[in-house]
Design an enzyme around this catalytic site. Structure first.
Site, PDB file in Angstrom:
ATOM      1  N   HIS A 107     -28.296 -17.246   0.038  1.00  0.00           N
ATOM      2  CA  HIS A 107     -29.605 -17.492   0.664  1.00  0.00           C
ATOM      3  C   HIS A 107     -30.709 -16.770  -0.105  1.00  0.00           C
ATOM      4  CE1 HIS A 107     -27.067 -17.907   4.509  1.00  0.00           C
ATOM      5  NE2 HIS A 107     -27.560 -19.116   4.282  1.00  0.00           N
ATOM      6  N   LYS A 143     -23.643 -24.277  17.595  1.00  0.00           N
ATOM      7  CA  LYS A 143     -23.093 -23.134  16.871  1.00  0.00           C
ATOM      8  C   LYS A 143     -23.145 -21.889  17.744  1.00  0.00           C
ATOM      9  CE  LYS A 143     -24.227 -24.655  12.190  1.00  0.00           C
ATOM     10  NZ  LYS A 143     -24.869 -24.265  10.918  1.00  0.00           N
ATOM     11  N   ARG A 158     -25.246 -26.598  -2.466  1.00  0.00           N
ATOM     12  CA  ARG A 158     -24.146 -26.025  -3.245  1.00  0.00           C
ATOM     13  C   ARG A 158     -23.315 -27.114  -3.916  1.00  0.00           C
ATOM     14  NH1 ARG A 158     -21.002 -22.718   0.865  1.00  0.00           N
ATOM     15  NH2 ARG A 158     -21.723 -24.446   2.109  1.00  0.00           N
ATOM     16  N   SER A 204     -21.943 -18.612   4.635  1.00  0.00           N
ATOM     17  CA  SER A 204     -21.871 -17.684   5.769  1.00  0.00           C
ATOM     18  C   SER A 204     -20.562 -17.842   6.541  1.00  0.00           C
ATOM     19  CB  SER A 204     -23.056 -17.902   6.711  1.00  0.00           C
ATOM     20  OG  SER A 204     -24.252 -17.536   6.095  1.00  0.00           O
TER      21      SER A 204
END
Length: 157
Positions: A17, A41, A90, A128
Site C-alpha cells: 500500500h 469483511k 498486483r 493484507s
C-alpha cells in the site's frame, strides 16, 4: 486541485500500500486514504488502529490524510472533493475485478476517474490477507509492514 481517494480496508496497511501511495503522490495534489467499512469483511484490526497507522506512517506529509467512510466510494469522493480513485494492481486478475468496479463507479458518477498503478515487483505477493494469515499463525511479518504497524503489533519487551 487534483485530489484522489485510495479506498481499501488496510487491515493492516502494508508496504505494498505504501508503495502505491508513495508513487501516486507526484500525480496528485492531495491523496486521501479511505478506510472503507465493508459489511462483507470482518477486519482483524480496529478502525482506530488502521487509521492511526496510516496517519503515523505519513506524519509530516501534508499531501496525505486518512478517513473512515461507509457506503459508496464515489459518495466518499464527493464528500472529500476527490475527482480520482486510486487503485493498486498486483496481477492481471486484479485488473479485471478493478475494471468492473471502475466501470460501475463511472456509471454512477461520471466525473470521477479511476487511476490504476501496478505495484512494484517486490510487493506483488504482499496482500493484507496473507499478512494476517501469517501473523495469526505466529509468523514474522515485519518485512511486509511499515514501522508504525510493526511497533504496534510487535511491542518492545
Amino acid at each position: 486541485m487534483r485530489i484522489a481517494l485510495f479506498p481499501g480496508t488496510f487491515d493492516p496497511i502494508t508496504l505494498g500500500h505504501v508503495d502505491i501511495i508513495d508513487r501516486a503522490l507526484p500525480l496528485f495534489d492531495k491523496l486521501i486514504v479511505g478506510i472503507g467499512r465493508n459489511v462483507n469483511k470482518k477486519p482483524m484490526f480496529s478502525e482506530e488502529d488502521r487509521l492511526n497507522w496510516i496517519l503515523e506512517t505519513y506524519k509530516g506529509n501534508d499531501k496525505v490524510s486518512a478517513i473512515v467512510y461507509e457506503g459508496l466510494t464515489v459518495d466518499a469522493c464527493n464528500k472529500v472533493g476527490a475527482s480520482f480513485i486510486l487503485r493498486g494492481i498486483r496481477y492481471v486478475s486484479d485488473f479485471e475485478y478493478e475494471k468492473a468496479i471502475a466501470d460501475m463507479n463511472r456509471s454512477i458518477e461520471h466525473n470521477i476517474e479511476t487511476v490504476f498503478l501496478t505495484c512494484s515487483p517486490q510487493f506483488t505477493s504482499v496482500a493484507s490477507t496473507l499478512v494476517r494469515d501469517v501473523y495469526l499463525n505466529g509468523g514474522n511479518v515485519r518485512q511486509f509492514l511499515p514501522d508504525a504497524v510493526q511497533r504496534s503489533i510487535y511491542p518492545a519487551k
